[in-house]
Motif scaffolding. Structure first.
Motif, PDB file in Angstrom:
ATOM      1  N   GLU A   1      47.335  30.096  28.032  1.00 35.59           N
ATOM      2  CA  GLU A   1      48.558  30.404  28.667  1.00 35.59           C
ATOM      3  C   GLU A   1      48.457  31.071  30.204  1.00 35.59           C
ATOM      4  N   HIS A   2      47.505  32.074  29.957  1.00 34.23           N
ATOM      5  CA  HIS A   2      47.254  32.698  31.361  1.00 34.23           C
ATOM      6  C   HIS A   2      46.603  31.571  32.357  1.00 34.23           C
ATOM      7  N   LYS A   3      45.724  30.847  31.969  1.00 35.62           N
ATOM      8  CA  LYS A   3      45.014  29.748  32.806  1.00 35.62           C
ATOM      9  C   LYS A   3      46.176  28.930  33.321  1.00 35.62           C
ATOM     10  N   LYS A   4      47.035  28.494  32.487  1.00 34.39           N
ATOM     11  CA  LYS A   4      48.328  27.531  32.743  1.00 34.39           C
ATOM     12  C   LYS A   4      49.153  28.473  33.969  1.00 34.39           C
ATOM     13  N   ALA A   5      49.607  29.768  33.606  1.00 26.58           N
ATOM     14  CA  ALA A   5      50.378  30.229  34.701  1.00 26.58           C
ATOM     15  C   ALA A   5      49.523  30.408  35.911  1.00 26.58           C
ATOM     16  N   ILE A   6      48.246  30.697  35.965  1.00 23.87           N
ATOM     17  CA  ILE A   6      47.243  30.926  37.213  1.00 23.87           C
ATOM     18  C   ILE A   6      47.525  29.830  38.059  1.00 23.87           C
ATOM     19  N   THR A   7      47.186  28.484  37.346  1.00 20.78           N
ATOM     20  CA  THR A   7      47.290  27.267  37.925  1.00 20.78           C
ATOM     21  C   THR A   7      48.550  26.633  38.584  1.00 20.78           C
ATOM     22  N   GLU A   8      49.627  27.085  37.714  1.00 15.68           N
ATOM     23  CA  GLU A   8      50.938  26.662  38.219  1.00 15.68           C
ATOM     24  C   GLU A   8      51.370  27.410  39.576  1.00 15.68           C
ATOM     25  N   VAL A   9      51.030  28.681  39.509  1.00 19.86           N
ATOM     26  CA  VAL A   9      51.383  29.424  40.755  1.00 19.86           C
ATOM     27  C   VAL A   9      51.012  29.219  42.004  1.00 19.86           C
ATOM     28  N   GLY A  10      49.777  28.678  42.123  1.00 22.95           N
ATOM     29  CA  GLY A  10      49.242  28.176  43.043  1.00 22.95           C
ATOM     30  C   GLY A  10      48.855  28.960  44.479  1.00 22.95           C
ATOM     31  N   ILE A  11      48.539  30.526  43.795  1.00 22.85           N
ATOM     32  CA  ILE A  11      48.411  31.648  44.755  1.00 22.85           C
ATOM     33  C   ILE A  11      46.998  32.269  44.188  1.00 22.85           C
ATOM     34  N   PRO A  12      46.292  32.834  45.053  1.00 23.69           N
ATOM     35  CA  PRO A  12      45.017  33.211  44.782  1.00 23.69           C
ATOM     36  C   PRO A  12      45.111  34.340  43.562  1.00 23.69           C
ATOM     37  N   VAL A  13      44.302  34.162  42.398  1.00 19.84           N
ATOM     38  CA  VAL A  13      44.293  35.261  41.382  1.00 19.84           C
ATOM     39  C   VAL A  13      42.957  35.685  41.066  1.00 19.84           C
ATOM     40  N   ILE A  14      42.611  36.884  41.110  1.00 24.56           N
ATOM     41  CA  ILE A  14      41.375  37.491  41.057  1.00 24.56           C
ATOM     42  C   ILE A  14      41.390  38.205  39.585  1.00 24.56           C
ATOM     43  N   LEU A  15      40.550  37.651  38.664  1.00 24.56           N
ATOM     44  CA  LEU A  15      40.507  38.425  37.289  1.00 24.56           C
ATOM     45  C   LEU A  15      39.335  39.585  37.459  1.00 24.56           C
ATOM     46  N   LEU A  16      39.805  40.571  36.749  1.00 26.47           N
ATOM     47  CA  LEU A  16      39.086  41.604  36.830  1.00 26.47           C
ATOM     48  C   LEU A  16      38.840  42.384  35.266  1.00 26.47           C
ATOM     49  N   GLY A  17      37.667  42.580  34.929  1.00 25.01           N
ATOM     50  CA  GLY A  17      37.536  42.774  33.359  1.00 25.01           C
ATOM     51  C   GLY A  17      37.458  41.750  32.512  1.00 25.01           C
ATOM     52  N   GLN A  18      37.588  40.523  32.811  1.00 24.98           N
ATOM     53  CA  GLN A  18      37.482  39.461  31.873  1.00 24.98           C
ATOM     54  C   GLN A  18      36.924  38.380  32.780  1.00 24.98           C
ATOM     55  N   GLN A  19      36.379  37.287  31.896  1.00 22.59           N
ATOM     56  CA  GLN A  19      35.560  36.073  32.284  1.00 22.59           C
ATOM     57  C   GLN A  19      36.500  34.962  31.790  1.00 22.59           C
ATOM     58  N   ALA A  20      36.694  33.926  32.734  1.00 29.65           N
ATOM     59  CA  ALA A  20      37.381  32.738  32.058  1.00 29.65           C
ATOM     60  C   ALA A  20      36.887  31.610  32.735  1.00 29.65           C
ATOM     61  N   GLU A  21      36.196  30.612  31.973  1.00 24.26           N
ATOM     62  CA  GLU A  21      35.423  29.511  32.650  1.00 24.26           C
ATOM     63  C   GLU A  21      36.240  28.693  33.346  1.00 24.26           C
TER      64      GLU A  21
END
Length: 150
Positions: free
Chosen positions: A128-148
């Motif tokens: 759900e995080h990945k979906k939201a990040i993709t849908e919003v279309g703005i840069p998102v930097i993850l801190l403290g976690q990794q996501a392939e």
């Protein structure tokens, strides 16, 4: 507080001329000198919120943190805030009380506020995080976690 209208009246020019001047557009040298003087005398500073509405973007960075009582997150936020201020950006902070659903909700909420980017101190990265990040279309930097793939 001095406005563009005040500057225009003092300079005896149109509001659009002042706007062009403030945004680096084409203005005669004589008018530019007059406006430079008036801006210096009045201490005028542009309304960044109004500018962001016209530009359809803001100089705001949204930050999503899992909790307010984290020493490490607060230290990072203090440094981030200092750097952003030097670059004329404002930091918005959203607390999620370590609830992944609120993190996702905050991604969408900050995007609706037209932030220029999001710093996400995530508790976990779900689909759900990945979906939201993709849908919003703005840069998102993850801190403290990794996501392939992010």
């Amino acid at each position: 507080m001095v406005t563009i209208n005040d500057i225009a009246k003092r300079a005896n020019v149109a509001k659009s001329t002042v706007s062009r001047y403030l945004n680096g557009g084409s203005v005669s040298q004589k008018t530019k000198e007059k406006l430079n003087q008036i801006v210096a005398e009045t201490g005028y500073t542009p309304n960044t919120f109004a500018q962001s509405l016209k530009a359809k973007k803001t100089n705001m960075i949204g930050t999503i943190i899992p909790r307010l009582d984290s020493y490490s997150a607060n230290e990072a936020l203090a440094s981030i805030d200092e750097e952003l201020r030097e670059r004329n950006f404002q930091l918005l902070i959203t607390n999620t009380n370590q609830l992944p659903a609120r993190e996702i909700e905050s991604i969408y909420s900050l995007a609706k506020q037209k932030v220029a980017g999001i710093l996400l101190f995530a508790t976990v990265i779900t689909e759900e995080h990945k979906k939201a990040i993709t849908e919003v279309g703005i840069p998102v930097i993850l801190l403290g976690q990794q996501a392939e793939g992010f």
